[in-house]
Design a protein around this motif. Structure first.
Motif, PDB file in Angstrom:
ATOM      1  N   ASP A 121       9.185 -12.471 -12.597  1.00  0.00           N
ATOM      2  CA  ASP A 121       9.054 -11.712 -11.944  1.00  0.00           C
ATOM      3  C   ASP A 121       7.878 -11.145 -11.080  1.00  0.00           C
ATOM      4  OD1 ASP A 121      11.732 -12.025 -12.434  1.00  0.00           O
ATOM      5  OD2 ASP A 121      11.231 -10.242 -14.407  1.00  0.00           O
ATOM      6  N   ARG A 173       6.887 -12.913  -8.305  1.00  0.00           N
ATOM      7  CA  ARG A 173       7.584 -13.137  -7.390  1.00  0.00           C
ATOM      8  C   ARG A 173       7.152 -11.732  -6.523  1.00  0.00           C
ATOM      9  NH1 ARG A 173      11.051 -15.902 -10.955  1.00  0.00           N
ATOM     10  NH2 ARG A 173      11.090 -14.185 -12.133  1.00  0.00           N
ATOM     11  N   TYR A 174       7.447 -10.865  -7.083  1.00  0.00           N
ATOM     12  CA  TYR A 174       7.098  -9.651  -6.743  1.00  0.00           C
ATOM     13  C   TYR A 174       5.479  -9.502  -5.335  1.00  0.00           C
ATOM     14  CZ  TYR A 174       5.233  -4.724  -5.112  1.00  0.00           C
ATOM     15  OH  TYR A 174       4.822  -3.729  -4.573  1.00  0.00           O
ATOM     16  N   GLY A 189       4.811 -11.849  -3.834  1.00  0.00           N
ATOM     17  CA  GLY A 189       4.722 -12.964  -2.813  1.00  0.00           C
ATOM     18  C   GLY A 189       5.928 -11.921  -1.788  1.00  0.00           C
ATOM     19  N   GLU A 190       6.673 -11.545  -1.805  1.00  0.00           N
ATOM     20  CA  GLU A 190       7.431 -10.814  -1.061  1.00  0.00           C
ATOM     21  C   GLU A 190       6.832  -9.662  -0.754  1.00  0.00           C
ATOM     22  OE1 GLU A 190      11.043  -9.662  -3.425  1.00  0.00           O
ATOM     23  OE2 GLU A 190      11.553 -12.004  -3.672  1.00  0.00           O
ATOM     24  N   ALA A 191       5.827  -9.057  -1.459  1.00  0.00           N
ATOM     25  CA  ALA A 191       5.067  -8.036  -1.277  1.00  0.00           C
ATOM     26  C   ALA A 191       4.619  -8.115  -0.216  1.00  0.00           C
ATOM     27  CB  ALA A 191       4.468  -7.065  -2.134  1.00  0.00           C
ATOM     28  N   GLU A 234       4.433 -10.794   2.124  1.00  0.00           N
ATOM     29  CA  GLU A 234       5.038 -10.917   3.073  1.00  0.00           C
ATOM     30  C   GLU A 234       5.038 -10.222   4.172  1.00  0.00           C
ATOM     31  OE1 GLU A 234       5.697 -14.929   4.184  1.00  0.00           O
ATOM     32  OE2 GLU A 234       4.870 -15.496   2.661  1.00  0.00           O
ATOM     33  N   SER A 235       5.965  -9.666   2.994  1.00  0.00           N
ATOM     34  CA  SER A 235       6.549  -8.123   3.929  1.00  0.00           C
ATOM     35  C   SER A 235       5.788  -7.484   5.050  1.00  0.00           C
ATOM     36  CB  SER A 235       7.231  -7.229   2.977  1.00  0.00           C
ATOM     37  OG  SER A 235       6.040  -6.483   2.374  1.00  0.00           O
ATOM     38  N   ARG A 292       1.394 -14.363   4.755  1.00  0.00           N
ATOM     39  CA  ARG A 292       2.468 -15.679   4.147  1.00  0.00           C
ATOM     40  C   ARG A 292       0.893 -15.859   2.235  1.00  0.00           C
ATOM     41  NH1 ARG A 292       0.485 -21.565   6.706  1.00  0.00           N
ATOM     42  NH2 ARG A 292      -1.453 -20.715   7.740  1.00  0.00           N
TER      43      ARG A 292
END
Length: 210
Positions: A111, A114-115, A117-119, A121-122, A126
């Protein structure tokens, strides 16, 4: 000043930052609670202030103790190189250029990974690099004293410590197109990795700095 000059020079080119992807956890608490947490760990070497490396189990237990006391544990994507990548993306945005910059490092298949990577990208960054099954994503817990502002940091590098020369270059940049690579100083723990990064960038006519 030198750091600022480097940023100004490279911000107009694509930059990939290389380092340890960490999820930073932070909590502010009073000195008395900090001392209580210290006692509860049962670790005679638990010192207030500074930074120490700890196991995933120790760090998880520490976070659970804080949350059980109702403490608000904040999190964000961190690590020296990832902070550089986010700063570059922000500078690009201020210059009305494409925001995207890159970050390379090893994360866990969990988790927190994933967090992270998402943070990233936001923020226009990349993410690249291996995602390790069976490994936890690196984490840094920062306990901040409400009275003094002193920081007590406990870090578990997790999956980031598994990255090696065999992981470089990532497929996303294997064909070139990157102007510069920034490598955080912590990666000097693996001279082979550093050597390969500098060699590949030199062969591609690109720059590398740390």
């Amino acid at each position: 000043l030198n750091f600022i000059i480097i940023i100004v020079m490279v911000v107009s080119k694509e930059v990939v930052a290389v380092g340890d992807p960490l999820v930073d956890l932070s909590v502010t608490l009073d000195q008395e609670m900090l001392r209580d947490i210290r006692k509860e760990t049962g670790d005679d070497e638990f010192e207030l202030g500074g930074r120490q490396a700890v196991s995933p189990e120790f760090l998880t237990g520490l976070v659970q103790r804080l949350r059980s006391r109702g403490m608000d544990v904040k999190r964000c994507a961190g690590g020296s190189a990832s902070n550089m990548a986010k700063a570059l993306a922000q500078l690009r945005r201020m210059d009305n250029e494409p925001e995207e910059s890159g970050f390379f490092g090893a994360r866990g298949l969990d988790d927190l990974g994933r967090y992270f990577g998402e943070a990233m990208e936001s923020k226009g960054v990349r993410t690249m690099g291996p995602v390790r099954e069976g490994h936890t994503t690196g984490t840094c817990l920062c306990l901040v004293s409400r009275e003094t502002g002193q920081r007590t940091m406990r870090t578990c590098n997790g999956a980031s410590a598994t990255v090696s020369a065999s992981d470089w270059p990532p497929k996303e940049i294997d064909g070139g197109g990157v102007g510069h690579v920034h490598v955080e100083g912590y990666l000097f723990r693996d001279p082979g990795m550093m050597e390969k990064i500098f060699e590949t960038m030199k062969s591609a006519g690109a720059g590398a700095f740390f």
